[in-house]
Motif scaffolding. Structure first.
Motif, PDB file in Angstrom:
ATOM      1  N   PRO A   1       1.530   6.959  -5.870  1.00 53.80           N
ATOM      2  CA  PRO A   1       1.450   6.445  -7.236  1.00 53.80           C
ATOM      3  C   PRO A   1       0.254   5.492  -7.378  1.00 53.80           C
ATOM      4  O   PRO A   1      -0.165   4.868  -6.397  1.00 53.80           O
ATOM      5  N   ALA A   2      -0.266   5.378  -8.584  1.00 54.94           N
ATOM      6  CA  ALA A   2      -1.429   4.518  -8.834  1.00 54.94           C
ATOM      7  C   ALA A   2      -1.163   3.068  -8.449  1.00 54.94           C
ATOM      8  O   ALA A   2      -2.093   2.326  -8.132  1.00 54.94           O
ATOM      9  N   SER A   3       0.100   2.654  -8.447  1.00 53.90           N
ATOM     10  CA  SER A   3       0.441   1.273  -8.087  1.00 53.90           C
ATOM     11  C   SER A   3       0.236   0.991  -6.600  1.00 53.90           C
ATOM     12  O   SER A   3       0.185  -0.170  -6.189  1.00 53.90           O
ATOM     13  N   ALA A   4       0.103   2.015  -5.778  1.00 52.70           N
ATOM     14  CA  ALA A   4      -0.115   1.851  -4.335  1.00 52.70           C
ATOM     15  C   ALA A   4      -1.615   1.812  -4.075  1.00 52.70           C
ATOM     16  O   ALA A   4      -2.252   2.828  -3.859  1.00 52.70           O
ATOM     17  N   GLU A   5      -2.177   0.618  -4.102  1.00 51.87           N
ATOM     18  CA  GLU A   5      -3.621   0.462  -3.921  1.00 51.87           C
ATOM     19  C   GLU A   5      -3.986   0.427  -2.445  1.00 51.87           C
ATOM     20  O   GLU A   5      -3.377  -0.320  -1.678  1.00 51.87           O
ATOM     21  N   PRO A   6      -4.990   1.207  -2.048  1.00 56.38           N
ATOM     22  CA  PRO A   6      -5.436   1.182  -0.651  1.00 56.38           C
ATOM     23  C   PRO A   6      -6.038  -0.179  -0.296  1.00 56.38           C
ATOM     24  O   PRO A   6      -6.687  -0.818  -1.121  1.00 56.38           O
ATOM     25  N   ILE A   7      -5.821  -0.601   0.945  1.00 52.51           N
ATOM     26  CA  ILE A   7      -6.415  -1.835   1.440  1.00 52.51           C
ATOM     27  C   ILE A   7      -7.726  -1.493   2.129  1.00 52.51           C
ATOM     28  O   ILE A   7      -7.858  -0.438   2.762  1.00 52.51           O
ATOM     29  N   ALA A   8      -8.717  -2.356   1.982  1.00 51.33           N
ATOM     30  CA  ALA A   8      -9.995  -2.172   2.664  1.00 51.33           C
ATOM     31  C   ALA A   8      -9.780  -2.365   4.161  1.00 51.33           C
ATOM     32  O   ALA A   8      -8.903  -3.131   4.580  1.00 51.33           O
TER      33      ALA A   8
ATOM     34  N   TYR B   1      -3.700 -14.742  10.497  1.00 52.33           N
ATOM     35  CA  TYR B   1      -3.503 -13.380  10.014  1.00 52.33           C
ATOM     36  C   TYR B   1      -2.319 -13.367   9.055  1.00 52.33           C
ATOM     37  O   TYR B   1      -1.414 -14.185   9.162  1.00 52.33           O
ATOM     38  N   THR B   2      -2.300 -12.398   8.160  1.00 46.60           N
ATOM     39  CA  THR B   2      -1.149 -12.165   7.300  1.00 46.60           C
ATOM     40  C   THR B   2      -0.580 -10.804   7.651  1.00 46.60           C
ATOM     41  O   THR B   2      -1.325  -9.827   7.744  1.00 46.60           O
ATOM     42  N   ILE B   3       0.731 -10.756   7.896  1.00 39.58           N
ATOM     43  CA  ILE B   3       1.403  -9.484   8.125  1.00 39.58           C
ATOM     44  C   ILE B   3       2.352  -9.243   6.962  1.00 39.58           C
ATOM     45  O   ILE B   3       2.764 -10.175   6.273  1.00 39.58           O
ATOM     46  N   ALA B   4       2.685  -7.981   6.733  1.00 41.42           N
ATOM     47  CA  ALA B   4       3.637  -7.633   5.674  1.00 41.42           C
ATOM     48  C   ALA B   4       4.430  -6.419   6.124  1.00 41.42           C
ATOM     49  O   ALA B   4       3.956  -5.621   6.935  1.00 41.42           O
TER      50      ALA B   4
ATOM     51  N   LYS C   1     -12.523 -13.137  -0.455  1.00 40.12           N
ATOM     52  CA  LYS C   1     -12.382 -12.446  -1.739  1.00 40.12           C
ATOM     53  C   LYS C   1     -11.145 -11.554  -1.781  1.00 40.12           C
ATOM     54  O   LYS C   1     -10.554 -11.348  -2.824  1.00 40.12           O
ATOM     55  N   ARG C   2     -10.806 -10.967  -0.644  1.00 38.07           N
ATOM     56  CA  ARG C   2      -9.712  -9.987  -0.589  1.00 38.07           C
ATOM     57  C   ARG C   2      -9.159  -9.939   0.831  1.00 38.07           C
ATOM     58  O   ARG C   2      -9.771 -10.437   1.776  1.00 38.07           O
ATOM     59  N   TYR C   3      -7.994  -9.302   0.951  1.00 39.14           N
ATOM     60  CA  TYR C   3      -7.438  -9.058   2.275  1.00 39.14           C
ATOM     61  C   TYR C   3      -8.042  -7.781   2.829  1.00 39.14           C
ATOM     62  O   TYR C   3      -8.213  -6.789   2.121  1.00 39.14           O
TER      63      TYR C   3
END
Length: 176
Positions: free
Chosen positions: A56-63, A73-76, A134-136
């Motif tokens: 779905p469009a709501s699932a944005e790929p991470i760089a 670090y951040t884990i999820a 700027k981003r994760y």
């Protein structure tokens, strides 16, 4: 097996190898329902999975890439939030951890006792990210946890595999 996967393209995600062991079939559960996994290619302790249809469009790929900076670090992941709730998703959660040279993994910098913020059962395959200002950016995939107190579903030490050689996959057009 309940695991987390990390979106890197419209029809591609990364997960831990042990999440796709066996004959399958394998599925990714999204807000729009289940999507079949049509292929999986291991690379080290991480596996690239290919989906039968776009996410779905709501699932944005991470760089993906390498990020310098402090050792945080951040884990999820969608794993359990309680030791007694094995194999039940707790919803998406995150934790901020630091590299620990003594144990060779990531730990909660504010740890008190044998269990603290860490990956738990179901978080395997989730992202290990660093903020680049700027981003994760994805730098690794959660592989497993360790708890030297002998408790299994959660631990105080999160192990991960680097994804430095993985690049984002080009987005596929809708319907392909």
């Amino acid at each position: 097996l309940l695991c987390t996967a990390t979106v890197i393209g419209r029809q591609q995600a990364l997960t831990a190898n042990h999440c796709v062991e066996g004959a399958g079939p394998f599925f990714v559960v999204t807000s729009a329902g289940k999507i079949a996994v049509t292929g999986h290619t291991p690379s080290g302790q991480a596996t690239l999975i290919t989906l039968a249809s776009p996410l779905p469009a709501s699932a944005e790929p991470i760089a993906t890439g390498d990020v310098q900076g402090d050792g945080s670090y951040t884990i999820a992941g969608f794993g359990t939030a309680q030791e007694s709730a094995r194999m039940h998703s707790a919803g998406l959660r995150e934790a901020r951890l630091v590299a620990d040279a003594k144990y060779g993994g990531l730990v909660d910098p504010n740890r008190r006792g044998p269990i603290s913020a860490s990956a738990c059962m179901g978080d395997s395959g989730g992202p290990v990210a660093k903020f680049d200002g700027k981003r994760y950016v994805l730098v690794g995939i959660v592989e497993r946890v360790s708890n030297y107190a002998g408790i299994g579903a959660c631990g105080f030490l999160t192990h991960f595999s680097s994804v430095s050689g993985v690049s984002n996959v080009a987005s596929a057009p809708e319907g392909t």
